[in-house]
Scaffold this motif. Structure first.
Motif, PDB file in Angstrom:
ATOM      1  N   TYR A 165       0.943   8.067   5.060  1.00 52.91           N
ATOM      2  CA  TYR A 165       0.702   9.359   4.447  1.00 52.91           C
ATOM      3  C   TYR A 165       1.916   9.472   3.617  1.00 52.91           C
ATOM      4  CZ  TYR A 165       3.990   9.861   8.502  1.00 52.91           C
ATOM      5  OH  TYR A 165       5.011   9.803   9.596  1.00 52.91           O
ATOM      6  N   GLU A 198       0.731  -1.237  -0.074  1.00 58.88           N
ATOM      7  CA  GLU A 198       0.056  -0.071   0.022  1.00 58.88           C
ATOM      8  C   GLU A 198       0.775   1.291   0.021  1.00 58.88           C
ATOM      9  OE1 GLU A 198      -4.036  -1.277   2.391  1.00 58.88           O
ATOM     10  OE2 GLU A 198      -2.040  -1.089   3.416  1.00 58.88           O
ATOM     11  N   LYS A 201      -3.892   7.461   4.358  1.00 56.43           N
ATOM     12  CA  LYS A 201      -4.746   6.227   4.469  1.00 56.43           C
ATOM     13  C   LYS A 201      -4.471   5.345   5.686  1.00 56.43           C
ATOM     14  CE  LYS A 201      -6.202   1.910   2.793  1.00 56.43           C
ATOM     15  NZ  LYS A 201      -5.652   0.976   2.236  1.00 56.43           N
ATOM     16  N   ASP A 202      -5.339   5.676   6.743  1.00 54.76           N
ATOM     17  CA  ASP A 202      -5.068   4.851   8.059  1.00 54.76           C
ATOM     18  C   ASP A 202      -3.483   5.727   8.807  1.00 54.76           C
ATOM     19  OD1 ASP A 202      -7.299   3.363   7.792  1.00 54.76           O
ATOM     20  OD2 ASP A 202      -6.351   1.896   6.641  1.00 54.76           O
ATOM     21  N   GLU A 214      -6.157  11.884  -0.950  1.00 51.63           N
ATOM     22  CA  GLU A 214      -6.103  10.547  -1.242  1.00 51.63           C
ATOM     23  C   GLU A 214      -4.814   9.989  -0.811  1.00 51.63           C
ATOM     24  OE1 GLU A 214      -5.691  10.293  -5.687  1.00 51.63           O
ATOM     25  OE2 GLU A 214      -5.906  12.497  -5.341  1.00 51.63           O
TER      26      GLU A 214
END
Length: 160
Positions: free
Chosen positions: A69, A32, A65-66, A62
């Motif tokens: 960064y 990810e 995420k969680d 966007e």
């Protein structure tokens, strides 16, 4: 009386469960992180550095995420401006600061290493220790960095 005790035990069990849940977080994966960095490189190249700075500095973009960064740096050979933070949504206090000499608790000069990895080795992973933005504890972190321009690189780290 037993209904009161049973109710109290249920309330305690539920409360303990909520306390435990409040300390959990979604941990991003290496895949990810790499995906976010590659996406950020495309964004920088398509929209320019100024727009990327504006976007990457937003906590609700966007690129956050969680616990993942994307951050962005400008690299220079000038003293006092060698690895300057351009974007960091989680710690905006770093923006404008030269982090070239920054060391982790083990003495690893990880920002210098990240700049070399991104700009001279065409990207990759750097391991170091860093404070987790949610738990505030120092732990193992690895950041993936890629060049996004002749003097710009972007990165994203995972906490292990």
């Amino acid at each position: 009386m037993s209904k009161i005790i049973a109710t109290m035990m249920l309330l305690i069990a539920v409360s303990v469960g909520f306390v435990a849940v409040s300390h959990t977080y979604a941990a991003g994966t290496a895949a990810e992180a790499e995906e976010l960095v590659k996406k950020a490189v495309i964004f920088v190249k398509a929209n320019g550095v100024a727009k990327a700075i504006e976007t990457l500095n937003k906590k609700d973009s966007e690129f956050v995420k969680d616990d993942l960064y994307v951050f962005m740096f400008r690299v220079s050979d000038k003293e006092g401006a060698r690895v300057v933070t351009l974007a960091h949504a989680v710690n905006p206090g770093l923006i404008g600061k030269d982090l070239y000499d920054l060391k982790d608790p083990n003495g690893v000069q990880f920002m210098a290493a990240m700049a070399v990895k991104a700009m001279k080795e065409n990207g990759g992973w750097v391991d170091y220790k860093w404070s987790h933005p949610q738990t505030k504890k120092i732990g193992n972190k690895s950041s993936y960095a890629l060049p996004a321009g002749p003097d710009i690189f972007v990165g994203c780290g995972i906490y292990k």
